[in-house]
Scaffold this active site. Structure first.
Site, PDB file in Angstrom:
ATOM      1  N   LYS A  24       1.137  -0.747   0.215  1.00 16.32           N
ATOM      2  CA  LYS A  24      -0.025  -0.336   0.044  1.00 16.32           C
ATOM      3  C   LYS A  24       0.812   1.589  -0.043  1.00 16.32           C
ATOM      4  O   LYS A  24       0.379   1.716  -0.336  1.00 16.32           O
ATOM      5  CB  LYS A  24      -1.072   0.088   1.566  1.00 16.32           C
ATOM      6  CG  LYS A  24      -1.316   1.283   1.312  1.00 16.32           C
ATOM      7  CD  LYS A  24      -3.213   0.985   1.995  1.00 16.32           C
ATOM      8  CE  LYS A  24      -2.796   0.755   3.681  1.00 16.32           C
ATOM      9  NZ  LYS A  24      -2.413   1.588   4.124  1.00 16.32           N
ATOM     10  N   ARG A 125      -8.249  11.567  12.951  1.00 15.70           N
ATOM     11  CA  ARG A 125      -6.528  11.514  13.138  1.00 15.70           C
ATOM     12  C   ARG A 125      -5.899  13.450  12.835  1.00 15.70           C
ATOM     13  O   ARG A 125      -6.765  13.760  12.235  1.00 15.70           O
ATOM     14  CB  ARG A 125      -5.756  10.751  12.141  1.00 15.70           C
ATOM     15  CG  ARG A 125      -6.672   9.649  12.427  1.00 15.70           C
ATOM     16  CD  ARG A 125      -5.922   8.618  11.295  1.00 15.70           C
ATOM     17  NE  ARG A 125      -5.643   8.516  11.487  1.00 15.70           N
ATOM     18  CZ  ARG A 125      -4.439   7.361  10.369  1.00 15.70           C
ATOM     19  NH1 ARG A 125      -5.437   6.904   9.100  1.00 15.70           N
ATOM     20  NH2 ARG A 125      -3.601   6.501  10.063  1.00 15.70           N
ATOM     21  N   SER A 170       7.217   9.022  12.147  1.00 16.62           N
ATOM     22  CA  SER A 170       6.117   9.282  11.328  1.00 16.62           C
ATOM     23  C   SER A 170       6.427   8.981   9.578  1.00 16.62           C
ATOM     24  O   SER A 170       6.966  10.779   9.518  1.00 16.62           O
ATOM     25  CB  SER A 170       4.886  10.301  11.453  1.00 16.62           C
ATOM     26  OG  SER A 170       3.673  10.096   9.463  1.00 16.62           O
ATOM     27  N   ASP A 322       2.543  -0.981  11.761  1.00 22.35           N
ATOM     28  CA  ASP A 322       1.309  -1.418  11.848  1.00 22.35           C
ATOM     29  C   ASP A 322       0.756  -2.503  11.564  1.00 22.35           C
ATOM     30  O   ASP A 322      -0.368  -3.538  11.366  1.00 22.35           O
ATOM     31  CB  ASP A 322       0.423  -1.056  10.051  1.00 22.35           C
ATOM     32  CG  ASP A 322       0.727   0.402   9.221  1.00 22.35           C
ATOM     33  OD1 ASP A 322       0.378   1.268  10.508  1.00 22.35           O
ATOM     34  OD2 ASP A 322       1.247   0.472   8.212  1.00 22.35           O
ATOM     35  N   LYS A 349      -3.620   5.694  14.767  1.00 22.67           N
ATOM     36  CA  LYS A 349      -3.952   4.784  13.937  1.00 22.67           C
ATOM     37  C   LYS A 349      -5.388   5.074  13.513  1.00 22.67           C
ATOM     38  O   LYS A 349      -6.177   6.236  13.594  1.00 22.67           O
ATOM     39  CB  LYS A 349      -3.875   3.381  13.628  1.00 22.67           C
ATOM     40  CG  LYS A 349      -2.597   3.422  13.899  1.00 22.67           C
ATOM     41  CD  LYS A 349      -1.387   4.264  12.451  1.00 22.67           C
ATOM     42  CE  LYS A 349      -0.015   4.120  13.384  1.00 22.67           C
ATOM     43  NZ  LYS A 349       1.010   4.399  11.680  1.00 22.67           N
TER      44      LYS A 349
HETATM   45  C1  S3P Z   1       2.933   5.038   5.794  1.00 20.93           C
HETATM   46  C2  S3P Z   1       3.286   5.654   7.096  1.00 20.93           C
HETATM   47  C3  S3P Z   1       2.600   5.386   8.753  1.00 20.93           C
HETATM   48  C4  S3P Z   1       2.241   3.487   8.312  1.00 20.93           C
HETATM   49  C5  S3P Z   1       0.931   3.783   7.655  1.00 20.93           C
HETATM   50  C6  S3P Z   1       1.556   4.145   5.958  1.00 20.93           C
HETATM   51  C7  S3P Z   1       2.582   5.563   4.788  1.00 20.93           C
HETATM   52  O1  S3P Z   1       1.766   5.646   9.289  1.00 20.93           O
HETATM   53  O2  S3P Z   1       0.947   3.574   9.652  1.00 20.93           O
HETATM   54  O3  S3P Z   1      -0.482   2.657   7.644  1.00 20.93           O
HETATM   55  O4  S3P Z   1       2.787   4.744   4.200  1.00 20.93           O
HETATM   56  O5  S3P Z   1       3.800   6.365   5.511  1.00 20.93           O
HETATM   57  P1  S3P Z   1       2.489   7.387  10.604  1.00 20.93           P
HETATM   58  O6  S3P Z   1       3.419   7.490   9.131  1.00 20.93           O
HETATM   59  O7  S3P Z   1       1.864   8.079  10.885  1.00 20.93           O
HETATM   60  O8  S3P Z   1       3.380   6.169  11.384  1.00 20.93           O
END
Ligand code: S3P
Length: 442
Positions: A24, A125, A170, A322, A349
């Site tokens: 994803k 969020r 993040s 995740d 989340k």
């Molecule tokens: C993601 C970063 C993560 C993850 C999310 C996908 C990304 O979130 O939990 O499912 O693709 O950059 P955070 O950046 O909030 O940790």
């Protein structure tokens, strides 16, 4: 189709080979970066889930041509700052934090106000974590409710590189700022707590001027605006986050073996494998190879009796962020008390996953001790559920649904799991694969 999944029987032993759908994070990044390239980019094995379709719809609204072919997707980019759109544009990021946050980086110079909306979960969020650094580039943000969607962005003509310290770990914040840097003069310097580094690897592959210095806790990133980005084709590898559900399914089922083909094993993503192996799980990586800076392999998993508890080192948190729900399930069946700390981010989340994970384990008869940032799980290797369990997934969190499904298949009991459709967010073929492994319908 009923939106509730009923499971009354545990899965029986299996020996299978599967392939999970495309990653994803990489799918969304490919869509957004291809929109900034010049000419036709092709994406193969793109995850066609609601989050990624929302990303395709978003760039279409911004004037980018997109063609979804049978076995690939084509994006006809207009170059950096090449978006074209009418007044009053509204972008719907649906359930996707990654899309909602990353797209703001690409809109850093938007000359007209653009409104970003999202679903009920995304609207709960925090967006200040990206709008605060993006304001430093010169963009303006307008909220109706403080720090929450819907919000509007108005870009700045003279966006200039910034210095930014990312302290939450993040990848969404880091990547949003990195995308803003593509369209800003001067140099953007980011000191980022460790998080997934797909954006950095793609920037390198695309020859965007980027320098990275890694230390144990932080990465120091410097980015300069590139002259242009050339169109690029990309084969998206399988998603390790989707694979994790099947890893635990196999570990917790007697006499079983599973080979998951072509999975992205980027070191910043495989905390789940490290943690499960520390607990005694039989997992091995086969046929390792490199693809454009990313690492890929097949993953072989075998039933693993005698799982032991873990005092999980916090350094692994960001690389397993995740996967904690499904790791909690493994801990519920391990011998001893497992301890996971410094994971307050889990409550930020799609739903408050730390609280929900604990609640589901309690419903299963597993004792937990929960704080705002940690959980202790009292494992029961012989756990057999006898009473009915109903999972009301109010915020339609895909990972709550999938964790509950694996719990039902491995721990017994009669389960009613609501909001089947939530899997469409990240893994629409989840139940089809479960059915294939289980040799029967669900
Ligand atoms: C993601 C970063 C993560 C993850 C999310 C996908 C990304 O979130 O939990 O499912 O693709 O950059 P955070 O950046 O909030 O940790």
């Amino acid at each position: 189709m009923s939106k509730t999944l009923l499971i009354k029987k545990k899965i029986v032993s299996f020996n299978k080979q599967i392939q999970v759908s495309g990653d994803k994070s990489l799918s969304i990044r490919w869509v957004l970066l291809a929109s900034q390239a010049i000419g036709k980019s092709k994406g193969y094995n793109l995850l066609m889930s609601e989050d990624v379709v929302a990303a395709l719809e978003t760039i279409k609204k911004l004037g980018i041509k997109v063609l979804v072919r049978k076995d690939h997707c084509e994006i006809f980019g207009n170059g950096i700052n090449g978006f074209k759109y009418k007044n009053g544009l509204v972008i719907d990021a649906k359930n996707s934090g990654t899309l909602g946050r990353l797209i703001l980086g690409l809109l850093i110079k938007s000359p007209k106000k653009i409104k970003i909306i999202g679903d009920k979960s995304l609207s709960k969020r925090d967006f200040s974590r990206v709008t605060l650094p993006l304001e430093k580039f010169g963009a303006k943000f307008y909220y109706k409710t403080k720090n929450k969607l819907p919000l509007s962005i108005l870009g700045s003509k003279s966006s200039k590189g910034i210095n930014f310290i990312e302290n939450k770990g993040s990848a969404q914040c880091k990547s949003s700022v990195m995308l803003a840097a593509l369209n800003s003069s001067g140099t953007t310097c980011i000191k980022a707590k460790k998080s997934r580094d797909h954006s950095e690897l793609l920037f390198k592959y695309l020859k965007i001027p980027i320098k990275i210095k890694k230390t144990k806790k932080y990465d120091f990133i410097k980015i300069k605006k590139p002259k242009q980005i050339n169109a690029f084709n990309y084969q998206i590898p399988g998603d390790v986050s989707s694979s994790a559900f099947f890893m635990v399914l196999t570990i917790l089922t007697d006499n079983s073996k599973l080979l998951i083909k072509n999975v992205n094993i980027n070191p910043s993503r495989i905390g789940v494998i490290t943690i499960l192996k520390k607990m005694g799980a039989k997992i091995s990586l086969k046929n390792k190879r490199n693809y454009r800076g990313e690492k890929i392999s097949d993953i072989l998993i075998q039933s693993s009796k005698n799982l032991k508890s873990i005092n999980c080192p916090s350094e692994l948190n960001s690389s397993a962020i995740d996967e904690f729900l499904i790791i909690f399930l493994a801990a519920a069946k391990a011998k001893g008390i497992s301890y996971f700390k410094d994971i307050s981010e889990l409550n930020q989340k799609e739903s408050p996953r730390l609280n929900w994970g604990s609640k589901i384990l309690n419903m299963m008869g597993v004792k937990t001790e929960l704080t705002k940032s940690s959980i202790k799980i009292y494992g029961q290797p012989n756990l057999e559920i006898t009473k009915p369990i109903i999972i009301k997934n109010y915020l339609k969190d895909h990972r709550i649904f999938m964790m509950s499904t694996i719990a039902a298949l491995t721990c017994g009991g009669e389960w009613k799991i609501h909001d089947k459709d939530s899997i469409n967010t990240s893994f629409p073929s989840f139940l089809k694969i479960v059915k294939n492994i289980n040799n029967k319908s669900l």
